[in-house]
Motif scaffolding. Structure first.
Motif, short mmCIF file in Angstrom:
data_model
loop_
_atom_site.label_atom_id
_atom_site.label_comp_id
_atom_site.label_asym_id
_atom_site.label_seq_id
_atom_site.Cartn_x
_atom_site.Cartn_y
_atom_site.Cartn_z
N GLU A 20 11.05 61.46 150.83
CA GLU A 20 9.98 62.35 151.27
C GLU A 20 9.07 62.78 150.13
O GLU A 20 7.87 62.80 150.26
CB GLU A 20 10.59 63.56 151.97
CG GLU A 20 9.58 64.59 152.42
CD GLU A 20 8.74 64.14 153.59
OE1 GLU A 20 7.64 64.67 153.76
OE2 GLU A 20 9.17 63.25 154.33
N GLU A 21 9.64 63.13 148.96
CA GLU A 21 8.80 63.63 147.89
C GLU A 21 7.82 62.56 147.41
O GLU A 21 6.68 62.87 147.09
CB GLU A 21 9.64 64.16 146.73
CG GLU A 21 10.45 63.08 146.03
CD GLU A 21 11.35 63.66 144.96
OE1 GLU A 21 11.10 63.39 143.78
OE2 GLU A 21 12.29 64.38 145.32
N ALA A 24 5.16 62.14 150.35
CA ALA A 24 4.23 63.24 150.57
C ALA A 24 3.05 63.21 149.61
O ALA A 24 2.02 63.79 149.88
CB ALA A 24 4.97 64.57 150.45
N GLN A 25 3.19 62.53 148.49
CA GLN A 25 2.12 62.50 147.50
C GLN A 25 1.00 61.56 147.92
O GLN A 25 -0.07 61.60 147.34
CB GLN A 25 2.67 62.05 146.15
CG GLN A 25 3.67 63.03 145.58
CD GLN A 25 4.33 62.49 144.34
OE1 GLN A 25 4.04 61.38 143.89
NE2 GLN A 25 5.22 63.26 143.76
N HIS A 27 -1.38 59.83 151.02
CA HIS A 27 -1.89 60.06 152.39
C HIS A 27 -1.64 58.80 153.18
O HIS A 27 -1.86 57.73 152.67
CB HIS A 27 -3.38 60.36 152.31
CG HIS A 27 -3.92 61.01 153.53
ND1 HIS A 27 -4.00 60.38 154.71
CD2 HIS A 27 -4.43 62.24 153.72
CE1 HIS A 27 -4.54 61.18 155.60
NE2 HIS A 27 -4.81 62.32 155.01
N SER A 29 0.68 61.71 155.38
CA SER A 29 1.95 62.40 155.15
C SER A 29 3.02 61.85 156.09
O SER A 29 2.72 61.19 157.10
CB SER A 29 1.78 63.90 155.41
OG SER A 29 1.55 64.12 156.79
N GLN A 31 4.78 63.56 158.09
CA GLN A 31 4.59 64.21 159.39
C GLN A 31 3.49 63.51 160.19
O GLN A 31 3.62 63.32 161.40
CB GLN A 31 4.25 65.70 159.21
CG GLN A 31 4.19 66.44 160.53
CD GLN A 31 5.49 66.33 161.33
OE1 GLN A 31 6.57 66.53 160.80
NE2 GLN A 31 5.39 66.02 162.60
N SER A 133 -4.16 55.09 156.43
CA SER A 133 -4.83 56.31 156.85
C SER A 133 -6.30 56.00 157.06
O SER A 133 -6.92 55.33 156.23
CB SER A 133 -4.67 57.37 155.77
OG SER A 133 -5.36 58.53 156.13
#
Length: 183
Positions: A20-21, A24-25, A27, A29, A31, A133
């Motif tokens: 996850e870490e 998350a950095q 794009h 995310s 989620q 994205s």
């Protein structure tokens, strides 16, 4: 209209993890990817494709969690219900389902998901999803039609050639005679 917002997010190769870490950095995310996954799974395009829905969920969740290296064998045994004795050289079910999944995802993004900001794709030859994205561009500004052209005015009459009138000639002649008499 959709425009590219960021480069593809390609998870690291097996063994490096995709936690996850790290995710998350970049794009989109985790989620955003999971939200997109649920949207795809509940779409009309995927309504009757249980095997492909399970394959997609498994691959996306494993990629985000970094728990597993996604291999043909693990998909066959954990997703498609094949026995532990599954041999990918003898049974092409995973490759067939992966091809069907790629086709169904392309159909989804051509129709229902055309404006989705996150795309989940599988590159040919890989069972690891790639996350893209996109930013939805605002609709183009309303363009006014060009103004109507002004009606054409009639062309001015052609210039008249310098014609001498008889009275004018007489006036010039008299002026020259008077001028000559004065000299």
């Amino acid at each position: 209209m959709i425009t590219r917002h960021s480069d593809q997010i390609v998870p690291p190769r097996c063994g490096k993890g995709f936690v996850e870490e790290n995710f998350a950095q970049i794009h989109p995310s985790a989620q955003a990817v999971l939200t997109q996954l649920e949207k795809i799974l509940s779409s009309r395009t995927f309504r009757s494709a249980e095997g492909q829905k399970n394959f997609l969920r498994y691959a996306v969740e494993r990629t985000i969690e970094g728990r597993d290296c996604i291999k043909e064998y693990s998909i066959a045994t954990q997703v498609l219900g094949r026995a532990e004795s599954f041999d990918p050289r003898q049974d092409s079910i995973v490759r067939v389902e992966a091809r069907k999944l790629r086709i169904r995802l392309a159909k989804y993004y051509e129709q229902e998901g055309e404006q989705d900001p996150v795309r989940i794709e599988f590159l040919k030859g890989s069972y690891v999803p790639v996350f893209n994205s996109f930013e939805i561009a605002p609709p183009p500004a309303t363009v006014l039609p060009p103004p109507e052209p002004l009606p054409e005015l009639p062309a001015p009459p052609p210039p008249v050639a310098n014609q001498s009138s008889p009275l004018r000639n007489i006036a010039i002649a008299v002026s020259l005679v008077i001028l000559a008499a004065l000299i």
